[in-house]
Design a protein around this motif. Structure first.
Motif, mmCIF file in Angstrom:
data_model
loop_
_atom_site.group_PDB
_atom_site.id
_atom_site.type_symbol
_atom_site.label_atom_id
_atom_site.label_comp_id
_atom_site.label_asym_id
_atom_site.label_seq_id
_atom_site.Cartn_x
_atom_site.Cartn_y
_atom_site.Cartn_z
ATOM 1 N N THR A 43 3.407 -0.766 6.399
ATOM 2 C CA THR A 43 2.043 -0.588 6.889
ATOM 3 C C THR A 43 1.023 -1.137 5.893
ATOM 4 O OG1 THR A 43 2.606 1.337 8.262
ATOM 5 C CG2 THR A 43 0.321 1.153 7.528
ATOM 6 N N LEU A 44 1.248 -0.873 4.605
ATOM 7 C CA LEU A 44 0.327 -1.378 3.586
ATOM 8 C C LEU A 44 0.389 -2.895 3.473
ATOM 9 C CD1 LEU A 44 0.733 1.285 0.753
ATOM 10 C CD2 LEU A 44 -1.263 0.919 2.219
ATOM 11 N N GLU A 45 1.578 -3.473 3.645
ATOM 12 C CA GLU A 45 1.688 -4.935 3.580
ATOM 13 C C GLU A 45 0.843 -5.595 4.659
ATOM 14 O OE1 GLU A 45 5.060 -8.486 3.601
ATOM 15 O OE2 GLU A 45 5.643 -6.419 3.197
ATOM 16 N N VAL A 46 0.852 -5.002 5.857
ATOM 17 C CA VAL A 46 0.034 -5.545 6.936
ATOM 18 C C VAL A 46 -1.442 -5.228 6.712
ATOM 19 C CG1 VAL A 46 -0.360 -5.536 9.427
ATOM 20 C CG2 VAL A 46 1.974 -5.342 8.535
ATOM 21 N N LEU A 47 -1.732 -4.015 6.281
ATOM 22 C CA LEU A 47 -3.126 -3.618 6.055
ATOM 23 C C LEU A 47 -3.819 -4.505 5.022
ATOM 24 C CD1 LEU A 47 -3.433 0.280 6.060
ATOM 25 C CD2 LEU A 47 -5.013 -1.333 7.111
ATOM 26 N N GLN A 48 -3.102 -4.855 3.949
ATOM 27 C CA GLN A 48 -3.744 -5.672 2.930
ATOM 28 C C GLN A 48 -4.135 -7.040 3.483
ATOM 29 O OE1 GLN A 48 -1.337 -6.679 -0.462
ATOM 30 N NE2 GLN A 48 0.455 -7.202 0.752
ATOM 31 N N GLN A 49 -3.336 -7.552 4.428
ATOM 32 C CA GLN A 49 -3.687 -8.827 5.060
ATOM 33 C C GLN A 49 -4.915 -8.679 5.945
ATOM 34 O OE1 GLN A 49 -0.325 -10.945 6.899
ATOM 35 N NE2 GLN A 49 1.038 -9.507 5.869
ATOM 36 N N LEU A 50 -4.970 -7.594 6.710
ATOM 37 C CA LEU A 50 -6.104 -7.382 7.606
ATOM 38 C C LEU A 50 -7.397 -7.185 6.824
ATOM 39 C CD1 LEU A 50 -4.394 -4.978 10.188
ATOM 40 C CD2 LEU A 50 -4.827 -7.433 10.447
ATOM 41 N N VAL A 51 -7.312 -6.419 5.743
ATOM 42 C CA VAL A 51 -8.499 -6.180 4.920
ATOM 43 C C VAL A 51 -8.989 -7.484 4.298
ATOM 44 C CG1 VAL A 51 -9.342 -5.044 2.837
ATOM 45 C CG2 VAL A 51 -7.939 -3.768 4.464
ATOM 46 N N ALA A 52 -8.054 -8.300 3.800
ATOM 47 C CA ALA A 52 -8.429 -9.563 3.177
ATOM 48 C C ALA A 52 -8.967 -10.562 4.195
ATOM 49 C CB ALA A 52 -7.224 -10.156 2.451
ATOM 50 N N LEU A 62 -6.341 0.334 -1.249
ATOM 51 C CA LEU A 62 -5.021 0.705 -0.735
ATOM 52 C C LEU A 62 -4.135 1.198 -1.873
ATOM 53 C CD1 LEU A 62 -4.439 -2.357 1.627
ATOM 54 C CD2 LEU A 62 -5.342 -0.091 2.231
ATOM 55 N N ASN A 63 -3.474 2.340 -1.642
ATOM 56 C CA ASN A 63 -2.632 2.959 -2.665
ATOM 57 C C ASN A 63 -1.298 3.365 -2.058
ATOM 58 O OD1 ASN A 63 -4.779 3.729 -5.033
ATOM 59 N ND2 ASN A 63 -5.701 3.955 -3.016
ATOM 60 N N LEU A 64 -0.224 3.105 -2.790
ATOM 61 C CA LEU A 64 1.108 3.529 -2.366
ATOM 62 C C LEU A 64 1.589 4.659 -3.264
ATOM 63 C CD1 LEU A 64 3.745 3.170 -0.719
ATOM 64 C CD2 LEU A 64 4.480 1.532 -2.469
ATOM 65 N N VAL A 65 2.108 5.723 -2.645
ATOM 66 C CA VAL A 65 2.798 6.792 -3.365
ATOM 67 C C VAL A 65 4.233 6.804 -2.854
ATOM 68 C CG1 VAL A 65 2.954 9.260 -3.803
ATOM 69 C CG2 VAL A 65 0.709 8.163 -3.702
ATOM 70 N N PRO A 85 -2.075 -7.324 -6.965
ATOM 71 C CA PRO A 85 -3.090 -6.304 -7.225
ATOM 72 C C PRO A 85 -3.718 -5.701 -5.966
ATOM 73 C CG PRO A 85 -4.093 -8.456 -7.369
ATOM 74 C CD PRO A 85 -2.637 -8.687 -7.016
ATOM 75 N N HIS A 86 -3.297 -6.147 -4.784
ATOM 76 C CA HIS A 86 -3.994 -5.719 -3.560
ATOM 77 C C HIS A 86 -3.665 -4.274 -3.184
ATOM 78 C CE1 HIS A 86 -5.239 -9.836 -3.123
ATOM 79 N NE2 HIS A 86 -3.989 -10.247 -3.159
ATOM 80 N N VAL A 87 -2.471 -3.823 -3.541
ATOM 81 C CA VAL A 87 -2.073 -2.432 -3.305
ATOM 82 C C VAL A 87 -1.771 -1.803 -4.652
ATOM 83 C CG1 VAL A 87 -0.369 -0.887 -2.258
ATOM 84 C CG2 VAL A 87 -1.133 -2.935 -1.022
ATOM 85 N N ILE A 261 11.894 -5.106 13.716
ATOM 86 C CA ILE A 261 11.863 -4.237 12.536
ATOM 87 C C ILE A 261 10.436 -4.174 11.990
ATOM 88 C CG2 ILE A 261 12.708 -3.893 10.188
ATOM 89 C CD1 ILE A 261 15.255 -5.416 11.071
ATOM 90 N N GLY A 262 9.868 -2.984 11.944
ATOM 91 C CA GLY A 262 8.516 -2.806 11.421
ATOM 92 C C GLY A 262 7.421 -2.904 12.468
ATOM 93 N N ALA A 263 7.789 -2.961 13.754
ATOM 94 C CA ALA A 263 6.763 -3.063 14.794
ATOM 95 C C ALA A 263 5.866 -1.825 14.810
ATOM 96 C CB ALA A 263 7.416 -3.257 16.158
ATOM 97 N N GLY A 264 6.479 -0.637 14.715
ATOM 98 C CA GLY A 264 5.682 0.593 14.687
ATOM 99 C C GLY A 264 4.807 0.678 13.453
ATOM 100 N N ASP A 265 5.319 0.237 12.316
ATOM 101 C CA ASP A 265 4.530 0.233 11.082
ATOM 102 C C ASP A 265 3.331 -0.709 11.219
ATOM 103 O OD1 ASP A 265 6.637 1.803 10.127
ATOM 104 O OD2 ASP A 265 7.688 0.056 9.332
ATOM 105 N N SER A 266 3.543 -1.826 11.901
ATOM 106 C CA SER A 266 2.451 -2.786 12.111
ATOM 107 C C SER A 266 1.402 -2.223 13.064
ATOM 108 C CB SER A 266 3.011 -4.101 12.658
ATOM 109 O OG SER A 266 3.941 -4.664 11.749
#
Length: 312
Positions: A43-52, A62-65, A85-87, A261-266
C-alpha cells in the motif's frame, strides 16, 4: 499530515508455473520474480507514487511500522533501499538477533490463474509496549494509523491506546482473512474499514452490498466502510449519510488480467490517497472509482511500478 502503516513486511519469491504442482511432482517454472511484499508495504509503495504524481496541496508523510531482521542484514538493507527517502522506516522494529526476513513463496498457475502462497516467518511479532513507544515518538501530528489487521488481540490494544492518548487520530483497518478471529472487534473500533471478498464470503455474506449494510450496524465508530468484490468492483458506504455507492471494476479496451497479487493493497492505497489528499475535492463516488482504477491498473501488470499514472 502523516500516515503510519502497521503490518508485516515480506520478501516474496513468485514462481509462474504451467499448473499447480502435485505432490512429489517435478515442474519447471516459466518465470521467477523476487520483490518486497506485505499488505502495508504494498500500500505504501503505491501511495508514494500517487503522492509524488498528484497535484494535491496536501502534504502527506508516509511511515512504515514493521518487524524486520537485524538492521545490518541484507534483507533489511534491501527493504530500506526500496523505500527511503519517500517512506520513513525509522520506526520499524529490528530483531538484531535474526537475519532472515519474513518470506512468501508464491506459485502462480497459468492454467487456473490461481496463486498459492507458502509463508515463512520466525520474527517475533510486535508487542503493545513496542507500539506504545513508537506512537509516543510519533505523537498525534494530525496522523492517520492504518493497521493490516494482523495479530488482532495486539492490534486491538494498540487501537485502544491511540483512542485514549491521541483521540484526534484517524484509524483504518483491513479485514481480510476469514480464518483470523478477532477482526470483527477491530472493525468496531475503526474509522474506516476495508473488507475483502474472501472475508465477507467466509462470514456468510453473498454480496458486497450485504456485507456493508449489515456491518454498518456493527461498526458504530466507522465513518466509511469499503468492500472489494473482484470483477464486480467495490462498494462503499458513508455511515453518516447512509449513502451506499457501487463502482464497477476498472477496465479498458486492451485490459487483461496479468497479476492479481497486491490488488487489494492497491485499492486501499487509492482510497487512502483520496481520503487524505483529495478530501472534499472528490465525492465518495469519485474516490471509489479512483481506488478501483488503481487496483485495476495493478491487476493489468506485473508488480507496482508506474501506478501513479492512475492520476493522469
Amino acid at each position: 499530515m502523516s500516515l503510519v502503516a502497521i503490518g508485516a513486511c515480506y520478501l516474496d519469491t513468485i514462481l509462474t508455473t504451467p499448473h499447480y504442482p502435485g505432490e512429489d511432482e517435478k515442474l519447471r517454472a516459466s518465470n521467477i520474480c523476487r520483490r518486497r511484499g506485505g499488505n502495508c508495504p504494498n500500500t505504501l509503495e503505491v501511495l508514494q507514487q500517487l503522492v509524488a504524481h498528484g497535484s494535491s496541496p496536501a502534504e502527506l508523510s508516509l511511515n512504515l511500522v514493521a518487524v524486520l531482521p537485524a538492521r545490518s542484514s541484507a534483507a533489511s538493507q534491501q527493504i530500506q533501499a526500496a523505500f527511503e527517502p519517500h517512506v520513513r522506516m525509522d520506526h520499524c522494529i529490528y530483531r538484531d538477533e535474526l537475519t532472515e526476513p519474513a518470506s512468501s513463496y508464491i506459485f502462480k498457475s497459468q492454467a487456473s490463474g490461481s496463486r498459492t502462497i507458502v509463508n515463512y516467518n520466525e520474527l517475533p511479532e510486535m508487542n503493545v509496549d513496542e507500539f506504545v513507544k513508537i506512537a509516543e515518538a510519533l505523537g498525534s501530528n494530525d496522523s492517520w494509523f492504518h493497521f493490516e489487521g494482523r495479530i488482532p488481540e495486539v492490534t486491538l490494544s494498540c487501537i485502544h491506546y491511540l483512542r485514549e492518548q491521541f483521540p484526534a487520530v484517524k484509524i483504518s483497518v483491513e479485514v481480510e482473512k476469514p480464518e483470523r478471529p478477532g477482526l470483527q472487534q477491530l472493525a468496531k473500533e475503526a474509522d474506516v474499514v476495508f473488507y475483502s471478498k474472501v472475508w465477507a464470503q467466509g462470514n456468510g455474506y453473498h454480496s458486497a452490498e450485504q456485507c456493508i449494510r449489515e456491518q454498518s450496524s456493527l461498526t458504530g465508530k466507522a465513518s466509511l466502510l469499503c468492500c472489494t468484490w473482484g470483477e464486480y468492483g467495490a462498494v462503499a458506504l458513508e455511515t453518516a449519510t447512509k449513502e451506499l455507492i457501487h463502482q464497477p471494476a476498472y477496465t479498458a479496451a486492451d485490459f487483461k488480467i496479468v497479476d492479481t497479487i497486491g490488488a487489494g493493497d492497491s485499492f486501499n492505497a487509492g482510497m487512502l490517497y483520496a481520503l487524505l489528499c483529495r478530501k472534499d475535492e472528490w465525492d465518495l463516488s469519485q474516490k471509489l472509482e479512483f481506488a478501483n482504477r488503481v487496483a485495476g491498473l495493478k491487476v493489468s501488470q506485473e508488480g507496482f511500478a508506474g501506478l501513479g499514472r492512475a492520476l493522469d
